[in-house]
Structures are given as C-alpha cells and as structure tokens.
Design a protein around this motif. Structure first.
Motif, PDB file in Angstrom:
ATOM      1  N   LYS A 220       2.557   3.705   1.306  1.00 43.51           N
ATOM      2  CA  LYS A 220       2.204   5.125   1.283  1.00 43.51           C
ATOM      3  C   LYS A 220       3.438   6.024   1.326  1.00 43.51           C
ATOM      4  O   LYS A 220       3.387   7.174   0.901  1.00 43.51           O
ATOM      5  CB  LYS A 220       1.266   5.457   2.442  1.00 43.51           C
ATOM      6  CG  LYS A 220      -0.093   4.833   2.274  1.00 43.51           C
ATOM      7  CD  LYS A 220      -1.041   5.244   3.359  1.00 43.51           C
ATOM      8  CE  LYS A 220      -2.389   4.609   3.086  1.00 43.51           C
ATOM      9  NZ  LYS A 220      -3.408   5.050   4.012  1.00 43.51           N
TER      10      LYS A 220
ATOM     11  N   ASN B  57       2.211   7.829  -2.304  1.00 41.64           N
ATOM     12  CA  ASN B  57       0.963   7.454  -1.640  1.00 41.64           C
ATOM     13  C   ASN B  57       0.191   6.431  -2.483  1.00 41.64           C
ATOM     14  O   ASN B  57      -0.947   6.661  -2.868  1.00 41.64           O
ATOM     15  CB  ASN B  57       0.114   8.686  -1.336  1.00 41.64           C
ATOM     16  CG  ASN B  57      -1.001   8.389  -0.364  1.00 41.64           C
ATOM     17  OD1 ASN B  57      -1.010   7.352   0.293  1.00 41.64           O
ATOM     18  ND2 ASN B  57      -1.963   9.298  -0.279  1.00 41.64           N
TER      19      ASN B  57
ATOM     20  N   LYS C 183      -1.344   7.477  -5.831  1.00 43.00           N
ATOM     21  CA  LYS C 183      -2.522   8.342  -5.820  1.00 43.00           C
ATOM     22  C   LYS C 183      -2.152   9.804  -6.001  1.00 43.00           C
ATOM     23  O   LYS C 183      -2.964  10.607  -6.432  1.00 43.00           O
ATOM     24  CB  LYS C 183      -3.300   8.157  -4.514  1.00 43.00           C
ATOM     25  CG  LYS C 183      -3.922   6.783  -4.395  1.00 43.00           C
ATOM     26  CD  LYS C 183      -4.580   6.601  -3.051  1.00 43.00           C
ATOM     27  CE  LYS C 183      -5.064   5.167  -2.902  1.00 43.00           C
ATOM     28  NZ  LYS C 183      -5.361   4.838  -1.520  1.00 43.00           N
ATOM     29  N   GLN C 184      -0.915  10.166  -5.634  1.00 45.69           N
ATOM     30  CA  GLN C 184      -0.449  11.548  -5.789  1.00 45.69           C
ATOM     31  C   GLN C 184       0.663  11.567  -6.825  1.00 45.69           C
ATOM     32  O   GLN C 184       1.548  10.707  -6.810  1.00 45.69           O
ATOM     33  CB  GLN C 184       0.093  12.083  -4.469  1.00 45.69           C
ATOM     34  CG  GLN C 184      -0.944  12.239  -3.399  1.00 45.69           C
ATOM     35  CD  GLN C 184      -0.289  12.663  -2.086  1.00 45.69           C
ATOM     36  OE1 GLN C 184       0.557  11.966  -1.567  1.00 45.69           O
ATOM     37  NE2 GLN C 184      -0.711  13.818  -1.565  1.00 45.69           N
ATOM     38  N   LYS C 185       0.613  12.552  -7.699  1.00 46.52           N
ATOM     39  CA  LYS C 185       1.699  12.706  -8.671  1.00 46.52           C
ATOM     40  C   LYS C 185       1.981  14.183  -8.875  1.00 46.52           C
ATOM     41  O   LYS C 185       1.113  15.030  -8.684  1.00 46.52           O
ATOM     42  CB  LYS C 185       1.365  12.017  -9.987  1.00 46.52           C
ATOM     43  CG  LYS C 185       0.174  12.573 -10.700  1.00 46.52           C
ATOM     44  CD  LYS C 185      -0.095  11.796 -11.978  1.00 46.52           C
ATOM     45  CE  LYS C 185      -1.381  12.275 -12.585  1.00 46.52           C
ATOM     46  NZ  LYS C 185      -2.406  11.326 -12.686  1.00 46.52           N
ATOM     47  N   ARG C 186       3.242  14.448  -9.233  1.00 43.94           N
ATOM     48  CA  ARG C 186       3.626  15.829  -9.523  1.00 43.94           C
ATOM     49  C   ARG C 186       4.886  15.821 -10.378  1.00 43.94           C
ATOM     50  O   ARG C 186       5.675  14.883 -10.342  1.00 43.94           O
ATOM     51  CB  ARG C 186       3.843  16.641  -8.254  1.00 43.94           C
ATOM     52  CG  ARG C 186       5.074  16.256  -7.474  1.00 43.94           C
ATOM     53  CD  ARG C 186       5.190  17.088  -6.194  1.00 43.94           C
ATOM     54  NE  ARG C 186       6.365  16.675  -5.452  1.00 43.94           N
ATOM     55  CZ  ARG C 186       7.464  17.396  -5.315  1.00 43.94           C
ATOM     56  NH1 ARG C 186       7.529  18.596  -5.846  1.00 43.94           N
ATOM     57  NH2 ARG C 186       8.483  16.949  -4.619  1.00 43.94           N
TER      58      ARG C 186
END
Length: 183
Positions: free
Chosen positions: A129, A163, A166-169
């Motif tokens: 994570k 994470n 699960k999270q992207k930017r």
C-alpha cells in the motif's frame, strides 16, 4: 521547498536550453565545428550525481554514457525524517532513466529523459500500500564547466500508481538541480 523554488528551477532549465540554442546558431554561423575542444561526455563516461529537488529529499546517483547521445541515469534517495504523525517509517526511492541528448552547444547539453520511479513512502504499514510506481518523462539542460563537472536543471511529468495500483494520478515532477562529477 516552495512553489517559487520549483518555478526558479524551471526558469533555469529554460534559460540553459535557450542559451544552447542561441550558442548553436552563433557557432554554426561563424565557425566550423571542431570536435577536439568539446567538453561533453563520450562513450563509457561515468558520472556521480547529487540532486536537490524542489520538493522531497536529496538523491545521489550515477550516469553512464552508452554513446555521446544516450545515457543511463540511476538515482537513489532515502527519507529518514519523521515530519508528521503517522510518518514514522523510513522511505526510499529508486529512479531509473534513459537520457537522450537533443542538442549540444557551447557548454550546454539539452536532453529528455523517460524513466521509472519506484518509491516507498516514509510511513509504517503494508509495503504494497505504501509502494509508488511512477513512469515519468523529464526534460532539462546540463551546463558543463569543464569535462569533469556540470550542473543540470530538469523537470517533468509522471503517472503515479499507489495503494496496490488502486490510486493513480498525473502530476508535475519536482524540479531538481543536479551536480555531476564525470570521470
């Protein structure tokens, strides 16, 4: 560091790039190119680097020139700070890039550098994570004082996954100033 520092480093990058372009135009118009006085790295040149990003911790690394127009760049950073509640773990980063030299003129070398950043944030918890994987693309310019010492400024963009992906930017990478010693 502040947003002003980032803008300052970006400005230095742009000025070095413009300087290289202007110097190349002047050199091409007035004198023939002589390869005997070039101070840029050649095939097999290795450089030790130290970078100070506008945001984040300092890194140390190495650059290896595959040939005069391409280099492998590797940096490692460690974060032993305990800046906030919940940030009591150690962090580290590994950044690998492939530097492509676009232009050399005078004392300035302009480049682009696609790469991959792997980072573990300075927190405790599940490693999966806390792991960040970020393919990135940077551009910059390097000024050579002589064949053994240079400074560079670069900045870029990255696509960050964290994470457990699960999270992207997409974000603007911290601009950085780098000193290098070539041998």
């Amino acid at each position: 560091m502040s947003r002003v520092s980032s803008y300052l480093i970006i400005a230095v990058t742009v000025l070095l790039s413009v300087s290289a372009h202007a110097e190349a135009d002047k050199t091409q118009a007035t004198t023939p190119v002589s390869h005997s006085n070039l101070i840029f790295p050649d095939t097999g040149t290795i450089g030790a680097t130290f970078s100070v990003p506008a945001g984040g911790g300092a890194t140390a690394g190495a650059t290896y020139f595959i040939n005069p127009k391409h280099a492998l760049h590797f940096e490692v950073g460690f974060d032993f700070n305990k800046p906030a509640i919940g940030s009591n773990g150690d962090g580290y980063s590994i950044d690998i890039g492939y530097r492509i030299i676009l232009k050399k003129a005078g004392h300035v070398m302009v480049f682009i550098q696609p790469g991959l950043l792997l980072e573990k944030t300075a927190q405790t918890g599940d490693f999966k994570k806390l792991l960040i994987v970020a393919p990135n693309f940077a551009g910059g310019a390097e000024y050579f004082f002589n064949e053994n010492f240079s400074i560079a400024a670069l900045t870029g963009v990255a696509l960050s996954f964290k994470n457990e992906f699960k999270q992207k930017r997409i974000y603007m990478q911290s601009a950085a100033l780098t000193g290098a010693f070539y041998f």
